[in-house]
Write a protein that holds these residues in place. Structure first.
Motif, mmCIF file in Angstrom:
data_model
loop_
_atom_site.group_PDB
_atom_site.id
_atom_site.type_symbol
_atom_site.label_atom_id
_atom_site.label_comp_id
_atom_site.label_asym_id
_atom_site.label_seq_id
_atom_site.Cartn_x
_atom_site.Cartn_y
_atom_site.Cartn_z
ATOM 1 N N VAL A 133 -25.068 -0.309 13.011
ATOM 2 C CA VAL A 133 -24.986 -0.164 11.547
ATOM 3 C C VAL A 133 -25.804 1.034 11.085
ATOM 4 O O VAL A 133 -25.331 1.880 10.317
ATOM 5 C CB VAL A 133 -25.487 -1.448 10.832
ATOM 6 N N GLN A 134 -27.038 1.128 11.586
ATOM 7 C CA GLN A 134 -27.915 2.210 11.138
ATOM 8 C C GLN A 134 -27.359 3.576 11.515
ATOM 9 O O GLN A 134 -27.411 4.526 10.726
ATOM 10 C CB GLN A 134 -29.308 2.035 11.738
ATOM 11 N N ILE A 135 -26.822 3.691 12.724
ATOM 12 C CA ILE A 135 -26.302 4.986 13.186
ATOM 13 C C ILE A 135 -25.087 5.401 12.358
ATOM 14 O O ILE A 135 -24.998 6.522 11.865
ATOM 15 C CB ILE A 135 -25.941 4.901 14.690
ATOM 16 N N THR A 136 -24.144 4.480 12.174
ATOM 17 C CA THR A 136 -22.909 4.859 11.473
ATOM 18 C C THR A 136 -23.151 5.020 9.977
ATOM 19 O O THR A 136 -22.459 5.806 9.320
ATOM 20 C CB THR A 136 -21.781 3.844 11.755
ATOM 21 N N ALA A 137 -24.150 4.325 9.422
ATOM 22 C CA ALA A 137 -24.468 4.480 7.993
ATOM 23 C C ALA A 137 -24.859 5.914 7.664
ATOM 24 O O ALA A 137 -24.717 6.362 6.525
ATOM 25 C CB ALA A 137 -25.586 3.532 7.577
ATOM 26 N N LYS A 138 -25.343 6.651 8.663
ATOM 27 C CA LYS A 138 -25.749 8.042 8.429
ATOM 28 C C LYS A 138 -24.565 8.986 8.349
ATOM 29 O O LYS A 138 -24.751 10.183 8.129
ATOM 30 C CB LYS A 138 -26.667 8.506 9.571
ATOM 31 N N MET A 139 -23.328 8.490 8.551
ATOM 32 C CA MET A 139 -22.161 9.363 8.588
ATOM 33 C C MET A 139 -21.091 8.920 7.592
ATOM 34 O O MET A 139 -19.960 8.600 7.974
ATOM 35 C CB MET A 139 -21.616 9.399 10.025
ATOM 36 N N PRO A 140 -21.420 8.911 6.275
ATOM 37 C CA PRO A 140 -20.469 8.402 5.280
ATOM 38 C C PRO A 140 -19.169 9.200 5.196
ATOM 39 O O PRO A 140 -18.152 8.666 4.748
ATOM 40 C CB PRO A 140 -21.257 8.482 3.962
ATOM 41 N N SER A 141 -19.170 10.460 5.628
ATOM 42 C CA SER A 141 -17.935 11.259 5.554
ATOM 43 C C SER A 141 -16.914 10.855 6.612
ATOM 44 O O SER A 141 -15.792 11.329 6.586
ATOM 45 C CB SER A 141 -18.226 12.739 5.756
ATOM 46 N N VAL A 142 -17.346 10.058 7.571
ATOM 47 C CA VAL A 142 -16.416 9.607 8.609
ATOM 48 C C VAL A 142 -16.467 8.078 8.695
ATOM 49 O O VAL A 142 -16.575 7.504 9.763
ATOM 50 C CB VAL A 142 -16.702 10.293 9.965
ATOM 51 N N HIS A 143 -16.388 7.461 7.495
ATOM 52 C CA HIS A 143 -16.260 6.014 7.296
ATOM 53 C C HIS A 143 -17.584 5.256 7.230
ATOM 54 O O HIS A 143 -17.598 4.121 6.754
ATOM 55 C CB HIS A 143 -15.315 5.374 8.311
ATOM 56 N N GLY A 144 -18.683 5.850 7.684
ATOM 57 C CA GLY A 144 -19.991 5.255 7.451
ATOM 58 C C GLY A 144 -20.210 3.910 8.118
ATOM 59 O O GLY A 144 -19.681 3.629 9.194
ATOM 60 N N ALA A 145 -21.014 3.073 7.477
ATOM 61 C CA ALA A 145 -21.425 1.787 8.035
ATOM 62 C C ALA A 145 -20.246 0.810 8.092
ATOM 63 O O ALA A 145 -19.243 0.982 7.392
ATOM 64 C CB ALA A 145 -22.549 1.205 7.179
ATOM 65 N N PRO A 146 -20.353 -0.219 8.930
ATOM 66 C CA PRO A 146 -19.295 -1.236 8.979
ATOM 67 C C PRO A 146 -19.059 -1.866 7.609
ATOM 68 O O PRO A 146 -19.996 -1.977 6.805
ATOM 69 C CB PRO A 146 -19.842 -2.288 9.949
ATOM 70 N N ILE A 147 -17.818 -2.295 7.378
ATOM 71 C CA ILE A 147 -17.545 -3.035 6.142
ATOM 72 C C ILE A 147 -17.615 -4.531 6.396
ATOM 73 O O ILE A 147 -17.645 -5.315 5.455
ATOM 74 C CB ILE A 147 -16.186 -2.659 5.517
ATOM 75 N N HIS A 148 -17.641 -4.937 7.664
ATOM 76 C CA HIS A 148 -17.688 -6.370 7.962
ATOM 77 C C HIS A 148 -18.128 -6.582 9.408
ATOM 78 O O HIS A 148 -17.777 -5.806 10.288
ATOM 79 C CB HIS A 148 -16.304 -6.999 7.755
ATOM 80 N N ILE A 149 -18.864 -7.675 9.627
ATOM 81 C CA ILE A 149 -19.355 -7.994 10.974
ATOM 82 C C ILE A 149 -19.121 -9.466 11.249
ATOM 83 O O ILE A 149 -19.649 -10.332 10.536
ATOM 84 C CB ILE A 149 -20.861 -7.664 11.096
#
Lengths: 271, 271
Positions: free
Chosen positions: A186-202
């Motif tokens: 979550v933390q890693i992908t949250a840093k990349m909002p231009s490429v979908h960012g953090a998960p929307i569901h877990i």
């Protein structure tokens, strides 16, 4: 790229890998691009008539997590700032042609159809493949790359915010992640909002309206190990759901997972 | 708001402060909103005819650092998701009316002119006031708040990426920052790309084409102390430069620094 002042340039080797992948695709490679030219940004695509472009651009603006626009090509323009020598008519492995919300054809070269449809405006949209490099760098394996298949994608029950004549539900991609690594993912992908960012569901596919995790709506099913939880991200195939639901008169898209490889490194999208 | 999954809600006291500020403005307050309802998001505004909306939305998409769009109101819609009880026709302290790139009027209530122009689509755009709270929280003082005047803004020589019929140069806001705090100011504002993000320039106004730092093109001049360096951020007045340069037939904008105060806390834009 995201906030315009960070100009992160690919290495010569990375640019060569991207160009080689595009040439391979132009020569007939017709499979998912998952894992190809590792570290280089892949993009989703949709072309609609100019008459529909405002509605689509507004739809994307209102749903940035599923439709992060990275470039817009005006009518009869086929080259993007994201990849100088790429041609969007030939450099996706596979295209889908849509009429009134129905897929009427799948093709591997779209040159003739763009010539026949000079009214098309093209949107290039960020892809969650871009954060896979960052996840792998953190030692979080990506199942569909390990197993060499396309990422599984599902049409969720989450309604996007409509815009003008366009509405539709969010498409999500799924990666099984070991329970103990999800917080990092979550933390890693949250840093990349231009490429979908953090998960929307877990962790609870049913609450997204997904009844059969082993039968994705797009792409291929991924094995889920006993210590793993399914993690869902917004997906750039969402515009295809909007094409279908909104019965847009004419559109061209890429086939899910069959992306354009650009000259921009994935890490350019890291905040 | 930025990446859609962080729903940061204002406290009741903050919402009351925002509402009180809007009521005060609706009742006739006619000055810069700098420092008003501290901690609550203020927004820039531009309304153009539907016929120009695609070009403008694309211009914003191509120039996200100066034109970060936070909401789009369709024709004859005057209420934003950013502030449920606000009315964009009355809740900016001051408006500018534009014809063919010339400012023809300044008014404090735009209700009549919106009624006369049902073709208008309205864009609400992020404002650098939103990162001032974060700077102040870090102990970095904001000169124009300390001195109670409007922020100084300049028309730079930086050309924005054009879109269709729209082109123009970037407008920048300036804050004098103590040399030893600039690195922190960059890091803090870089975390807020939806409200202009990191500075676009530090320390050399001449290279932006600014010849008289004490005579801003918009707003009021700020004192610059001996230990301070002028720091420049992209500014949401940039669309007004585009209106002028592109000679858009008709438009309404806010007056620079005279913003709408929303119900969204500034920290909602923090990545």
């Amino acid at each position: 790229m995201h906030n315009q002042q960070q100009r992160i340039i690919a290495s010569a080797a990375q640019r060569e890998a991207a160009q080689a992948a595009r040439l391979k695709i132009r020569a007939g490679f017709d499979r998912s691009t998952a894992g190809l030219a590792a570290g280089m940004t892949q993009v989703n695509m949709i072309s609609v008539a100019k008459d529909w472009a405002y509605d689509f651009l507004l739809y994307a603006q209102r749903n940035p997590q599923s439709c992060p626009i990275l470039d817009v090509l005006e009518q009869q323009h086929y080259h993007s700032i994201l990849a100088a020598d790429a041609d969007i008519r030939t450099d996706f492995p596979r295209y889908r042609v849509w009429q009134h919300g129905e897929m009427v054809d799948e093709i591997t070269d779209a040159t003739a159809i763009y010539t026949a449809h000079p009214e098309l405006v093209t949107f290039l949209i960020g892809c969650s493949f871009s954060f896979e490099t960052a996840l792998q760098d953190a030692g979080i394996p990506i199942r569909h790359i390990e197993d060499q298949h396309n990422v599984p994608m599902y049409l969720s029950n989450i309604a996007c915010r409509p815009a003008g004549r366009i509405s539709g539900n969010m498409v999500v991609s799924m990666r099984p992640i070991a329970a103990e690594r999800i917080s990092e993912a979550v933390q890693i992908t949250a840093k990349m909002p231009s490429v979908h960012g953090a998960p929307i569901h877990i962790g609870h596919p049913e609450s997204l309206g997904i009844t059969a995790i082993d039968r994705p709506d797009f792409g291929d099913a991924s094995r889920i190990a006993a210590d793993e939880i399914p993690v869902f991200w917004a997906c750039g195939v969402t515009p295809q759901a909007a094409i279908m639901q909104s019965k847009i008169p004419f559109a061209i898209s890429h086939a899910p997972g069959h992306m354009l490889i650009t000259d921009i490194p994935d890490r350019a999208w890291m905040n």
